[in-house]
Design an enzyme around this catalytic site. Structure first.
Site, PDB file in Angstrom:
ATOM      1  N   SER A 130       0.831  -1.202   0.000  1.00 14.19           N
ATOM      2  CA  SER A 130       0.000   0.000   0.000  1.00 14.19           C
ATOM      3  C   SER A 130       0.874   1.264   0.000  1.00 14.19           C
ATOM      4  O   SER A 130       1.744   1.407  -0.849  1.00 14.19           O
ATOM      5  CB  SER A 130      -0.960  -0.047   1.199  1.00 14.19           C
ATOM      6  OG  SER A 130      -2.011   0.869   1.059  1.00 14.19           O
ATOM      7  N   ASP A 284      -8.199  -5.687  -5.911  1.00 14.46           N
ATOM      8  CA  ASP A 284      -7.949  -4.495  -5.096  1.00 14.46           C
ATOM      9  C   ASP A 284      -8.821  -3.362  -5.634  1.00 14.46           C
ATOM     10  O   ASP A 284      -8.759  -3.023  -6.820  1.00 14.46           O
ATOM     11  CB  ASP A 284      -6.468  -4.123  -5.183  1.00 14.46           C
ATOM     12  CG  ASP A 284      -6.039  -3.074  -4.164  1.00 14.46           C
ATOM     13  OD1 ASP A 284      -6.876  -2.233  -3.777  1.00 14.46           O
ATOM     14  OD2 ASP A 284      -4.858  -3.088  -3.782  1.00 14.46           O
ATOM     15  N   HIS A 313      -7.538  -5.620  -1.340  1.00 17.77           N
ATOM     16  CA  HIS A 313      -6.345  -4.923  -0.867  1.00 17.77           C
ATOM     17  C   HIS A 313      -5.721  -5.640   0.336  1.00 17.77           C
ATOM     18  O   HIS A 313      -4.503  -5.640   0.519  1.00 17.77           O
ATOM     19  CB  HIS A 313      -6.692  -3.482  -0.489  1.00 17.77           C
ATOM     20  CG  HIS A 313      -5.500  -2.628  -0.199  1.00 17.77           C
ATOM     21  ND1 HIS A 313      -4.592  -2.264  -1.162  1.00 17.77           N
ATOM     22  CD2 HIS A 313      -5.057  -2.063   0.964  1.00 17.77           C
ATOM     23  CE1 HIS A 313      -3.632  -1.519  -0.625  1.00 17.77           C
ATOM     24  NE2 HIS A 313      -3.891  -1.389   0.660  1.00 17.77           N
TER      25      HIS A 313
END
Length: 338
Positions: A130, A284, A313
């Site tokens: 991320s 995601d 995610h």
């Protein structure tokens, strides 16, 4: 007992915006031992709601990243409560008055720690999930001669317009709390933090995750149980201004921002010399693989490797998807073998 993190004093730290972060502090931790040749360095920046302690789930004995073989440096994002943040900065930069800190600023500070303070000339790998993955791109573009390989997973080199809008949504949910008061709250905006957690949960996992009831594998009997857990995590674990400071960093994410590339995104991607594996999760919802596929076209040494997971995610969150973890370790081993 080993302390959870160390502090590197940066002094008055100039920011890309032109402001100065006063008496800036970069929290970090190291694991393992630096080799005599100083060639076993791996940098693991932190993700949005992460700290160096949370990063410990990405390495270990027998893993692709192993403190027995590698010297791991894990610097904390500005705004995460360990490095300089709204919650720990004195006036006049406390709370909502904390300045915008961009990816450029974070990596400049990390470079001072790793190059100037620790005396390291080469980084074998910068990797992360991320926002940590976004920093790995930034490292490779900002210091292309220092970084030998990167592996961003569930990340991007530039925050997309859709990602920006998603973040506006969670921000609006938080700021709608009547106790928010523009960030000058007397007590935590609990209702806003709960709303933030609920909205975020809808994006962190995929539609398939909810449809197939995978939340039960996390110990939740119902979706409501999961949502309440996300409420509690944000109320108990995060300062509201810290969340928004990091959110602003995320929204401004762009490796071409700054004096090196002056907004030329393709030029910034093309300047990355590091070997790269771009590992996206196909489900995601805010770092979609299409963004990474575009990036790979302009990066000289990039391999685009999407991984399909219903965990979205959160496929990268240690313990969620063993298949993703295995693929991640295999990709890391490949990069480290050169």
């Amino acid at each position: 007992m080993t302390q959870e993190f160390q502090i590197f004093e940066l002094g008055n730290f100039p920011l890309l915006s032109g402001e100065v972060l006063k008496d800036a502090k970069l929290a970090y931790q190291t694991y393992g031992t630096l080799s005599p040749a100083r060639d076993n360095v791996i940098v693991l920046p932190t993700f949005y709601t992460g700290t160096n302690s949370r990063n410990e789930g990405f390495f270990g004995a027998g893993r692709a990243i192993d403190p027995a073989r590698h010297f791991i440096v894990s610097p904390n994002l500005f705004g995460n409560g360990r490095s300089s943040s709204p919650s720990n900065s004195p006036a006049p930069q406390d709370g909502p008055h904390f300045p915008l800190v961009q990816m450029w600023d974070n990596i400049t500070a990390q470079h001072r720690l790793i190059h100037d303070h620790l005396g390291i000339e080469k980084i074998a790998l910068v990797a992360g999930w991320s926002m940590a993955g976004c920093q790995s791109y930034q490292w490779a573009a900002q210091y292309p001669d220092m970084v030998e390989a990167i592996l961003p997973f569930c990340a991007s080199a530039k925050t997309s317009p859709h990602n920006f809008v998603f973040l506006e949504g969670v921000k609006a949910a938080l700021c709608a709390d009547q106790n928010w008061n523009g960030g000058d709250y007397d007590s935590p905006p609990v209702a806003g933090l709960k709303a933030f957690g609920r909205v975020y949960a809808g994006w962190a996992f995929s539609q398939t995750f909810y449809r197939e009831g995978l939340y039960k594998q996390l110990g939740f009997k119902t979706i409501e149980d999961l949502l309440v857990d996300w409420e509690v995590d944000h109320v108990e674990g995060w300062d509201a201004n810290n969340l928004l400071a990091k959110l602003a960093t995320w929204q401004a994410g762009d490796i071409s921002a700054g004096p090196l590339y002056n907004g030329d995104f393709q030029a910034a991607l093309g300047a990355i010399k590091a070997r790269a594996i771009l590992m996206a999760c196909t489900q995601d919802l805010y770092f979609p693989p299409a963004d990474n596929a575009i990036e790979a076209q302009y990066m000289p040494n990039a391999d685009f490797r999407p991984y399909d997971s219903p965990w979205g995610h959160c496929a990268a969150n240690p313990g969620n998807d063993p298949g993703f973890t295995a693929a991640l370790d295999n990709n890391i081993r490949e990069l480290l073998q050169g």
